[in-house]
Design an enzyme around this catalytic site. Structure first.
Site, mmCIF file in Angstrom:
data_model
loop_
_atom_site.group_PDB
_atom_site.id
_atom_site.type_symbol
_atom_site.label_atom_id
_atom_site.label_comp_id
_atom_site.label_asym_id
_atom_site.label_seq_id
_atom_site.Cartn_x
_atom_site.Cartn_y
_atom_site.Cartn_z
ATOM 1 N N ASN A 1 -32.111 24.400 12.564
ATOM 2 C CA ASN A 1 -33.289 23.554 12.337
ATOM 3 C C ASN A 1 -34.541 24.431 12.338
ATOM 4 O O ASN A 1 -34.456 25.646 12.492
ATOM 5 C CB ASN A 1 -33.366 22.457 13.402
ATOM 6 N N ASP A 2 -35.702 23.806 12.203
ATOM 7 C CA ASP A 2 -36.949 24.566 12.020
ATOM 8 C C ASP A 2 -37.554 25.127 13.298
ATOM 9 O O ASP A 2 -38.604 25.752 13.253
ATOM 10 C CB ASP A 2 -37.998 23.664 11.345
#
Ligand code: C5P
Length: 402
Positions: free
Chosen positions: A212-213
């Site tokens: 994920n980011d």
């Protein structure tokens, strides 16, 4: 840590003296007061005037050059200082300090000092590795004198070796940590804090993964803020950020790895702060070798299976531990955050909106709301992640002291 600290800087005679001018400026930039003393041989490399102008104080060289009849200068500087830094430290001066010889201003002042002593050796490899020098260093270490490890690299003599003066940035960081370790009255002294950070990586095959980011910046900032408040910090991180100095850092990839580490350390901890963005799912049958392209036109499916909820599990196990979670949401922020606070049996939750480029995931800034289990709500406006971390740690200190 260096703000308002009085640093006695003792400069001895090696070619690295010219780099110490910048080291002194680094101390001053961090808010320290610096007074300098030099050995005669140090003055052969850089003029005392350079240090005098930049420190805005006279530079001591001669023990018998007593200008102020009301004081004895080498005792006065020792009494004034909070910490004594010797940089660069030659083999000769290290030997004198180890054996209690005071035959010039620098060595006499160091003999008279009760401050912690921090030494930055810089010399030729053969001098550094000489058994006499090593024995002197060991003697001083056994008296709690702190040494910065010299670099290995290109020496003034034109060849590679150990003994090179390290980067000033590293010296300043290590001095900060040294002063921190000597400061007893910090609010989180003797508290053990476990922090998680970063977005976990869930392997599809050896070269591909789902993540994920999350950059890990928030979690690393929290770990550093807790460390600066005196805590004994363990950081379990899935982030690629550099290892923060002074913090026991454990690198992990997947949610399962993170679970194992957190689960193993949790029992000894006073506080757990889960800032990691843990993947809710992992690949059910991750391949051991690189997956090949399928020539059929059939869609390829990756089956996912649920990961353990680390925080929830620790919430169900907790005895006296204080638990802090993060809730990253794109909508219904407050409602979801409060629900998680209850469901995961937390003491505090930090709610942050994600999906905007200037805050939250991967950004340098964040805007959060902190909720406590007794119904308090603290809004933290958009600010740097290190400032958010400071506010969070200050709130934690307040809660622990209740
Ligand atoms: O349920 P949600 O993922 O939104 O909860 C966020 C909080 O729970 C964070 O503190 C995160 O670190 C933690 N978490 C966890 N294990 C998971 C998922 C989230 O510890 N599998």
């Amino acid at each position: 840590m260096l703000k308002d600290k009085n640093i006695a800087l003792y400069v001895t005679g090696g070619i690295a003296v010219y780099k110490v001018v910048d080291l002194m400026r680094g101390f001053i930039k961090q808010g320290a007061n610096v007074r300098v003393a030099m050995t005669e041989s140090a003055t052969q490399f850089v003029s005392p005037l350079t240090f005098q102008i930049l420190s805005t104080h006279e530079v001591h060289i001669d023990t018998f050059d007593e200008r102020n009849p009301e004081i004895v200068a080498h005792v006065n500087i020792s009494d004034w200082a909070d910490v004594s830094v010797v940089a660069p430290a030659t083999a000769n001066s290290i030997a004198k300090i180890a054996h209690g010889i005071g035959d010039n201003f620098v060595t006499s002042a160091l003999l008279a000092t009760r401050t912690p002593i921090f030494i930055v050796p810089a010399m030729n490899t053969d001098m550094y590795e000489n058994p006499a020098t090593q024995a002197n260093i060991e003697t001083l270490k056994s008296r709690n004198v702190q040494f910065v490890e010299p670099d290995i690299g290109f020496l003034a003599e034109g060849y590679e070796g150990k003994g090179r003066y390290p980067e000033n940035e590293r010296i300043i960081e290590e001095l900060n940590n040294f002063i921190l370790s000597k400061t007893v009255d910090l609010p989180l002294r003797n508290r053990k804090i476990l922090v998680s950070a970063g977005g976990t990586i869930e392997r599809i095959d050896p070269v591909r993964y789902i993540t994920n980011d999350s950059s890990g910046k928030m979690g690393h900032a929290v770990a550093e803020a807790a460390y600066k408040s005196g805590a004994d910090v363990t950081l379990v991180t899935a982030s690629k950020l550099p290892t923060p100095s002074g913090i026991n850092t454990i690198r992990v990839d997947s949610a399962n790895d993170m679970y194992d580490e957190i689960n193993q350390h949790f029992i000894d901890m006073d506080v757990l702060i889960m800032a990691a963005a843990v993947s809710d799912y992992r690949v059910a049958n991750a391949a051991d070798s690189k997956m090949k392209k399928d020539d059929s036109s059939e869609p390829v499916t990756i089956e996912l299976t649920e990961n353990p909820d680390i925080l929830k599990t620790m919430g169900s196990k907790k005895k006296d531990q204080f638990l802090i979670g993060f809730a990253a949401e794109t909508d219904n922020l407050e409602e979801y955050a409060k629900k998680k606070l209850k469901e995961k049996n937390l003491n505090m939750i930090v709610a942050n909106e994600v999906g905007q480029s200037d805050r939250g995931f991967n950004a340098d800034e964040n805007q959060v709301i902190i909720f406590t289990d007794d119904g308090e709500r603290i809004e933290v406006p958009l600010t740097t992640k290190s400032e958010v971390a400071n506010i969070l740690v200050n709130k934690l200190i307040e809660e622990l002291n209740k």
